[in-house]
Design a protein around this motif. Sequence first.
Motif, PDB file in Angstrom:
ATOM      1  N   ARG A 256       2.132  24.316 -15.532  1.00  0.00           N
ATOM      2  CA  ARG A 256       2.648  25.503 -14.850  1.00  0.00           C
ATOM      3  C   ARG A 256       1.482  26.371 -14.412  1.00  0.00           C
ATOM      4  N   ALA A 257       1.515  26.819 -13.183  1.00  0.00           N
ATOM      5  CA  ALA A 257       0.510  27.769 -12.713  1.00  0.00           C
ATOM      6  C   ALA A 257       0.768  29.136 -13.334  1.00  0.00           C
ATOM      7  N   GLY A 258      -0.294  29.939 -13.396  1.00  0.00           N
ATOM      8  CA  GLY A 258      -0.180  31.306 -13.872  1.00  0.00           C
ATOM      9  C   GLY A 258      -0.413  31.490 -15.350  1.00  0.00           C
ATOM     10  N   ARG A 259      -0.736  30.418 -16.080  1.00  0.00           N
ATOM     11  CA  ARG A 259      -0.850  30.523 -17.530  1.00  0.00           C
ATOM     12  C   ARG A 259      -2.315  30.723 -17.927  1.00  0.00           C
ATOM     13  N   LEU A 260      -2.540  31.685 -18.807  1.00  0.00           N
ATOM     14  CA  LEU A 260      -3.885  32.023 -19.237  1.00  0.00           C
ATOM     15  C   LEU A 260      -4.367  31.047 -20.292  1.00  0.00           C
ATOM     16  N   ALA A 261      -5.657  30.723 -20.244  1.00  0.00           N
ATOM     17  CA  ALA A 261      -6.270  29.998 -21.348  1.00  0.00           C
ATOM     18  C   ALA A 261      -6.329  30.930 -22.555  1.00  0.00           C
ATOM     19  N   ARG A 262      -5.968  30.422 -23.728  1.00  0.00           N
ATOM     20  CA  ARG A 262      -5.958  31.221 -24.946  1.00  0.00           C
ATOM     21  C   ARG A 262      -7.096  30.793 -25.868  1.00  0.00           C
TER      22      ARG A 262
ATOM     23  N   PHE B 226      12.350  40.217 -13.965  1.00  0.00           N
ATOM     24  CA  PHE B 226      11.307  41.174 -13.608  1.00  0.00           C
ATOM     25  C   PHE B 226      10.075  40.446 -13.085  1.00  0.00           C
ATOM     26  N   PRO B 227       9.296  41.109 -12.204  1.00  0.00           N
ATOM     27  CA  PRO B 227       7.997  40.570 -11.817  1.00  0.00           C
ATOM     28  C   PRO B 227       7.054  40.660 -13.004  1.00  0.00           C
ATOM     29  N   ALA B 228       6.282  39.609 -13.228  1.00  0.00           N
ATOM     30  CA  ALA B 228       5.404  39.557 -14.393  1.00  0.00           C
ATOM     31  C   ALA B 228       3.939  39.675 -13.964  1.00  0.00           C
ATOM     32  N   LEU B 229       3.266  38.563 -13.730  1.00  0.00           N
ATOM     33  CA  LEU B 229       1.846  38.588 -13.389  1.00  0.00           C
ATOM     34  C   LEU B 229       1.663  38.885 -11.900  1.00  0.00           C
ATOM     35  N   TRP B 230       0.926  39.951 -11.609  1.00  0.00           N
ATOM     36  CA  TRP B 230       0.576  40.304 -10.233  1.00  0.00           C
ATOM     37  C   TRP B 230      -0.815  39.757  -9.936  1.00  0.00           C
ATOM     38  N   VAL B 231      -0.945  39.083  -8.802  1.00  0.00           N
ATOM     39  CA  VAL B 231      -2.199  38.423  -8.427  1.00  0.00           C
ATOM     40  C   VAL B 231      -2.778  39.085  -7.188  1.00  0.00           C
ATOM     41  N   ARG B 232      -4.107  39.162  -7.164  1.00  0.00           N
ATOM     42  CA  ARG B 232      -4.839  39.653  -6.000  1.00  0.00           C
ATOM     43  C   ARG B 232      -5.817  38.569  -5.570  1.00  0.00           C
TER      44      ARG B 232
ATOM     45  N   PRO C 138       5.711  28.984 -11.373  1.00  0.00           N
ATOM     46  CA  PRO C 138       4.633  29.612 -12.139  1.00  0.00           C
ATOM     47  C   PRO C 138       5.226  30.562 -13.178  1.00  0.00           C
ATOM     48  N   HIS C 139       4.497  30.696 -14.282  1.00  0.00           N
ATOM     49  CA  HIS C 139       5.036  31.525 -15.359  1.00  0.00           C
ATOM     50  C   HIS C 139       3.942  31.844 -16.361  1.00  0.00           C
ATOM     51  N   THR C 140       3.990  33.024 -16.917  1.00  0.00           N
ATOM     52  CA  THR C 140       3.158  33.366 -18.064  1.00  0.00           C
ATOM     53  C   THR C 140       3.902  34.377 -18.912  1.00  0.00           C
ATOM     54  N   VAL C 141       3.646  34.337 -20.217  1.00  0.00           N
ATOM     55  CA  VAL C 141       4.203  35.333 -21.111  1.00  0.00           C
ATOM     56  C   VAL C 141       3.075  36.081 -21.822  1.00  0.00           C
ATOM     57  N   ASP C 142       1.838  35.823 -21.421  1.00  0.00           N
ATOM     58  CA  ASP C 142       0.680  36.511 -22.000  1.00  0.00           C
ATOM     59  C   ASP C 142       0.499  37.850 -21.295  1.00  0.00           C
ATOM     60  N   GLU C 143       1.017  38.894 -21.890  1.00  0.00           N
ATOM     61  CA  GLU C 143       0.884  40.237 -21.323  1.00  0.00           C
ATOM     62  C   GLU C 143      -0.418  40.853 -21.811  1.00  0.00           C
ATOM     63  N   PHE C 144      -1.059  41.631 -20.942  1.00  0.00           N
ATOM     64  CA  PHE C 144      -2.322  42.257 -21.337  1.00  0.00           C
ATOM     65  C   PHE C 144      -2.443  43.630 -20.678  1.00  0.00           C
TER      66      PHE C 144
ATOM     67  N   GLY D 264      22.577  36.923 -35.755  1.00  0.00           N
ATOM     68  CA  GLY D 264      23.695  36.698 -34.844  1.00  0.00           C
ATOM     69  C   GLY D 264      23.314  36.781 -33.384  1.00  0.00           C
ATOM     70  N   GLU D 265      22.006  36.984 -33.104  1.00  0.00           N
ATOM     71  CA  GLU D 265      21.557  37.089 -31.723  1.00  0.00           C
ATOM     72  C   GLU D 265      20.135  36.571 -31.598  1.00  0.00           C
ATOM     73  N   VAL D 266      19.895  35.810 -30.547  1.00  0.00           N
ATOM     74  CA  VAL D 266      18.542  35.401 -30.165  1.00  0.00           C
ATOM     75  C   VAL D 266      18.228  36.111 -28.860  1.00  0.00           C
ATOM     76  N   ARG D 267      17.085  36.786 -28.832  1.00  0.00           N
ATOM     77  CA  ARG D 267      16.670  37.491 -27.620  1.00  0.00           C
ATOM     78  C   ARG D 267      15.295  36.963 -27.220  1.00  0.00           C
ATOM     79  N   ALA D 268      15.182  36.520 -25.976  1.00  0.00           N
ATOM     80  CA  ALA D 268      13.930  35.947 -25.480  1.00  0.00           C
ATOM     81  C   ALA D 268      13.494  36.709 -24.248  1.00  0.00           C
ATOM     82  N   TRP D 269      12.312  37.272 -24.315  1.00  0.00           N
ATOM     83  CA  TRP D 269      11.763  38.058 -23.211  1.00  0.00           C
ATOM     84  C   TRP D 269      10.761  37.203 -22.438  1.00  0.00           C
ATOM     85  N   GLY D 270      10.846  37.246 -21.112  1.00  0.00           N
ATOM     86  CA  GLY D 270       9.822  36.604 -20.300  1.00  0.00           C
ATOM     87  C   GLY D 270       9.917  35.100 -20.210  1.00  0.00           C
ATOM     88  N   ARG D 271      11.101  34.554 -20.231  1.00  0.00           N
ATOM     89  CA  ARG D 271      11.243  33.113 -20.052  1.00  0.00           C
ATOM     90  C   ARG D 271      11.111  32.746 -18.568  1.00  0.00           C
ATOM     91  N   PRO D 272      10.656  31.517 -18.260  1.00  0.00           N
ATOM     92  CA  PRO D 272      10.551  31.120 -16.850  1.00  0.00           C
ATOM     93  C   PRO D 272      11.914  31.094 -16.179  1.00  0.00           C
TER      94      PRO D 272
END
Length: 416
Positions: A190-196, A302-308, A410-416, A273-281
Motif C-alpha cells: 500500500r502506498a502512503g505507509r511510513l517506515a517504522r 476523513f482525509p488522513a495523510l496530506w502530501v505536497r 493508499p493508506h496510513t494510520v501513523d499519525e504524527f 460489547g463494542e469494537v471501534r477502529a479508527w483510520g481503517r483503509p
Amino acid sequence: MESVPPATTPAPTHSLRFRDVPEAGIDSALSLAYLVFHESPEDEKRKHHHDLLLDCIRVGAYDGDQLVGFLAALPFTVSVPGGEVPCPGLTFVSVAPTHRRRGVLSGMIAELFARAAADGAPIAALWASEDAIYGRFGFGPATHGNTLEIDSRRPLALRIAPDERPLRLVDPSDAPELLGPYYDRTRAGRAGRLARTPAWWREEWMVEKDEEDDELSPPRVVTLGTPVAGYAVYRTRTRDDAPGLVRLDDLEADTPAVAAALWRYLAAIDLTGEVRAWGRPLDDPLLLFAADRDQVRVTGQFPALWVRLIDVRAALTARSWAAPVDAVLDVRDDRLPANAGRHRLTATPEGCAYEPTDAPADLSLDVRDLAAAYLGGTSIAALASAGLVQEHTAGTATALDAALRTALLPHTVDEF
C-alpha cells in the motif's frame, strides 16, 4: 500537529527571520508549541517530544531574538507505488498568538520546502487539523480513513471462514522485533505507509498510557501464525455503566481469512460489547466479508495523510505506473514555480519521463490536486467533474487515472 492561533494586530513582516532552531532551542520550541496547543504534558511526554525533535529539520521564525513560530519535519520514508521515497513529515507547526497574519507560517513552510529540496526529498506530508490552511501551500489529501464500529454483543457474522491457525498474545516489548519485519514486508503493498523504526514502534505504538484516553489499557498485541501472517494492536476499556470497548489501533493480514480471524478475536473479547477502529483503509475487506452490515458500520470518513509534491518530476518518476499514458500537463504551483508550466508525461509500466514542452495542454490542474492523486487514492476524473481539473483533450483524465491506479488504495494510520 499544527495550530494557527487567533488574529491579533499585524506587525511589520520585515522584522521576521527564518532559520534553524538549534538543539539548545528545542525546549523553547516545545514551550511555544504547548502554549499554542494549550497543553501541559507530564515530564515523560516532554522528554519524548524533546527526543523526537533531536533528529529532524527544525525551522524557527524569529522576531529579533524571540521565537514566534516553529515547525519540525521528521525524517520519514514513505511507500509509493512501486517503491519508497524520503518524505519529511511536518509536525509541531506553531505560531505565537501575538504573530498571527504576519507571514510566519508562509515563511517557515518556504524554508522547509527549500530544505527538503536540498535534501533530495521529492514530497513532504502532514496530518492537517484544518483543511483550509494547507491546501493553499500545495498539500492535497492523498489518503483517507474510515472509522468503523462493530456491535460485539453477539458473535461477529462472517461470509468467509477465518484462518484457524493459533493466535498468540505478544509482550508489547517484543513488538518491534516481531512485528517490525512483518510490517516492513507488507507496507510495500500500500502506498502512503511510513517506515517504522524500532524507536517509533516503542514510543508511538507501544507506549503504556494512551494520551487521549487514560482509561484505556496498555497496548495489547495479538498475532496469528508462525511465522507471523497477521497481527492486531489494540487497547481495552471497561466501565460499569456501558459495554466494554475494544479500540483497534492497527491490523495487518496476509489474507482475508487471516483478517477474519483477527476481527473475530477482537469481537469476542470477554466483558466487551463494542469494537471501534479508527483510520481503517476505505477498501478494508471487512466491509465485504462481514455478513451483517448493521453489525459492522462505517461511522466516519476523513482525509488522513496530506502530501505536497516538492519536486513534481522527481516524484512522478519515483513511482510505478499501471498503464500507459501520454499527456501534456499544465501544472499551477504558486509556491514552487519550478514545478509550474507545461510538461509532457510519458509513462508506461516500464518507466516514466516528465519533460518541459511547448505543446498545448491536455490537462490543467493545481499542484495540490496532482498531489492528492499521486498515490492513487484520488481520481483525476472526479476532480475534473468537480471543476477542479480542466480537461482540454477528452479522455485524458480517464487515461491518467488508469495509469495512476493501484491494486490497493493508499493508506496510513501513523499519525504524527
